[in-house]
Enzyme design. Structure first.
Site: not given
Ligand code: NAD
Length: 291
Positions: A88, A163, A238
């Protein structure tokens, strides 16, 4: 298909696992040292993860990180491959990444999801997609594995736009639901009776009917699990922030979205909302008076 998967956090890892279990060859990369199952190959950096893949999927924290990663991987991806971002992020970043990818001879999709961590694990996410029909056709079988539904909503940025419109409604209606229940409590209403009427009347909504924010009333929801997320309040901050940024960019009047952002931000920053489900607004309202 050969798939590179960058960003293996709460959402990315289960999505990558589902793709690999369905028979695709998945190579993963994350800057954190995340243990991977042996059926996912670990890449040492983003470039090697993206090289020679049919599709590269990113699932990253925000638009700035997405843009950094995109800058690294776009030059090494093979022509005709699809860069599919499921994070997102702000509409501007999604459009910019889409444009750079296309200029480099790639196809690009912005494909944020709804359904949360449980949806990622179960393979029941909904994908809202922006980009070309050709790119969508290539990735559609992967959306089918990771989710239940994928809708091509328009050109680059349309997925992120849908979204934030959806989540602005969600944030606003959750607050309306919680303040109504807290008012009902103070008027001496039985929450069960309130649910029974609201869920079948003009006050019905997703937050009432499937996510009623009071414990032991309505279908099972995070309220029945001490408000453990679910959908964390900080993620709502966010998404509401992204919707206000977009509204600013296109000069749209969104007073309820702005008010919801202010309330959720206060909840997370000053009122113990951090790490709680976004429906924990109910105990927040219950504990307050008008003043
Ligand atoms: P998270 O923080 O668990 O995962 C993000 C991952 O990206 C981490 O493991 C981090 O180490 C990695 N990362 C950061 N910088 C990086 C880079 N330069 N190269 C490679 N990896 C890198 O977050 P999440 O909960 O998995 O969410 C991910 C996305 O999905 C976000 O944009 C969030 O808004 C969206 N989202 C999350 C949810 C939820 O319920 N968690 C629901 C819908 C959407």
């Amino acid at each position: 298909m050969k798939i590179g998967f960058i960003g293996l956090g709460n959402m990315g890892l289960p999505m990558a696992i589902n793709l690999a279990k369905a028979g695709h060859k998945v190579t993963g990369f994350d800057t954190a040292d995340i243990p991977l199952p042996d059926f996912i190959e670990k890449a040492s950096d983003a470039s090697s993860c993206a090289t020679d893949q049919d599709v590269v999927i990113t699932m990253l924290p925000n638009g700035t990180i997405l843009q950094q990663v995109a800058k690294t991987i776009i030059p090494v991806m093979q022509k005709g491959a699809v860069l599919c971002d499921c994070s997102t992020v702000d509409v501007r970043a999604a459009r910019q990444v889409g444009k750079s990818a296309e200029e480099a001879g790639l196809m690009a999709l912005d494909a944020p999801v709804s359904g949360g961590i449980s949806g990622a694990e179960a393979g029941t996410l909904t994908f809202m997609v922006g980009g070309s029909e050709a790119g969508f056709a290539i990735v559609a079988p992967l959306f089918e594995i990771m989710g239940n539904k994928a809708v091509l909503c328009g050109e680059a940025g349309a997925g992120q736009s849908v979204k934030i419109c959806n989540n602005m409604i969600l944030g606003v209606t959750m607050i309306a639901t919680c303040e109504s229940i807290a008012l009902g409590d103070k008027l001496g209403l039985d929450r069960e009776k309130l649910f029974e009427v609201l869920s079948t009347s003009s006050g019905a909504s997703w937050t009432v009917n499937t996510y009623f924010p009071a414990p032991n009333v309505g279908p099972k929801s995070p309220a029945d699990n001490d408000y453990k997320p679910g959908f964390a309040a900080e993620l709502m901050v966010k998404d509401l922030g992204l919707s206000q940024e977009a509204a600013q960019d296109v000069d749209a009047d969104t007073p309820m979205g702005a008010a919801a952002l202010t309330l959720y931000k206060k909840f997370v920053d000053d009122e113990d909302g951090l790490g709680r489900d976004f429906s924990a607004m109910l105990p927040r309202f219950s504990s307050r008076s008008r003043g």
